[in-house]
Design a protein around this motif. Structure first.
Motif: not given
Length: 338
Positions: A66-81
């Motif tokens: 998944d290197y280089g792919k667009v990813a996201s995390v919840p704004l209120d929990d940036p440490s989430a998977q």
């Protein structure tokens, strides 16, 4: 049967041609500092829920498939998977309804492309870039998009680099290369052949923006006007600006080194008082910062000793505290609020 001399010659020629193609392809694939070569392969993370609410989107730099792919995390929990999409980008920026992806298409002849997608991931339009992708921005109301690519060189550290920055509406009307806008420095028109403009950040009126202009070894924070087609200097020694959500301050990288050997620090300018503060980040930050909110900035830094990997850091915009790690193995963050 042993191969004849003619057969051996033909076989050797075919192998040599194949090797030449591989070598030429590798040389034709320049990589900017913002998009280093992929890290060694590792197992991909298990699929997780795709985040559609308030979130932070970024370029995933964790090693693996998944290197280089667009990813996201919840704004209120940036440490989430993190949730990882299938979209590969060198630079990415997103709002709740648009995503701008600047990418490298490697091959015998390397090309570069900008891709604009909608809220559900459908491609709306795409266009060719003249060189290595550098910066991308979308206005808060998703009506305007901007991208910067290098025409020559692959880094702002190179002497004699050249850029092209295009602003367009999301519907496809282009304002063209804003380098052709009238540039006014301290009230005087500057028509030098070596000028470059890059790093757009939009105001909230669908007309004005801030950017970097450079010429003769100097850089300026400029305020742009899409109607008048002008760029007016605001302050010298400022690059890659980012306007705060409330529109009162601009963050940028400030070169404390030389033009040929830059050492960038993050500074914040109050547009009302014209007061500038330099934030307590001691490392050189070659990035366009993103505002997490009106009090905190996000920016990327490469990982020391790890080729192609980087982290997103946060720092208070008033300089009251030291930086802290925000999202590991990440680059090119954008804060998305529906």
């Amino acid at each position: 049967m042993l191969p004849t001399r003619r057969t051996r010659i033909l076989l050797l020629s075919a192998i040599s041609a194949a090797v030449l193609i591989v070598v030429v392809g590798a040389l034709a694939y320049p990589r900017p500092r913002d998009a280093a070569a992929p890290a060694p392969s590792a197992a991909s993370a298990d699929p997780v829920e795709t985040f559609t609410g308030e979130r932070i989107e970024f370029r995933n730099t964790a090693s693996g498939a998944d290197y280089g792919k667009v990813a996201s995390v919840p704004l209120d929990d940036p440490s989430a998977q993190r949730s990882v999409s299938s979209q590969l980008c060198d630079r990415v920026y997103a709002t709740s309804t648009l995503t701008m992806c600047l990418k490298t298409d490697a091959g015998v002849a390397t090309t570069w492309t900008a891709v604009q997608t909608g809220a559900t991931g459908e491609q709306q339009r795409s266009w060719s870039l003249p060189g290595v992708p550098s910066r991308a921005r979308i206005s808060a109301d998703s009506k305007l998009v901007a991208e910067t690519a290098f025409v020559t060189s692959a880094s702002y550290e190179a002497v004699g680099f050249s850029t092209e920055t295009i602003i367009a509406t999301a519907a496809g009307h282009s304002y063209g290369n804003i380098e052709r806008f009238e540039l006014l420095v301290d009230g005087r028109q500057l028509n030098t052949a070596d000028r470059n403009v890059w790093g757009v950040t939009f105001a909230d009126d669908d007309r004005h923006f801030y950017a970097t202009a450079a010429s003769g070894g100097s850089t300026w924070l400029v305020r742009g006007d899409l109607v008048a087609k002008t760029l007016t200097s605001v302050r010298e020694s400022a690059e890659c600006p980012s306007l705060s959500p409330d529109g009162t301050r601009v963050a940028y990288k400030k070169n404390t080194g030389s033009f040929s050997q830059p050492d960038w620090r993050i500074a914040v300018l109050d547009l009302t008082t014209n007061a500038e503060i330099t934030l307590p980040e001691k490392r050189s930050v070659d990035d366009q910062a993103e505002w997490l909110d009106n009090s905190t900035l996000l920016y990327g830094l490469p990982r020391t000793g790890v080729v192609g990997d980087s982290d997103v850091w946060s720092i208070p915009a008033d300089g009251s505290d030291a930086p802290s790690l925000f999202i590991p193995h990440a680059w090119s963050p954008s804060v998305v609020r529906p």
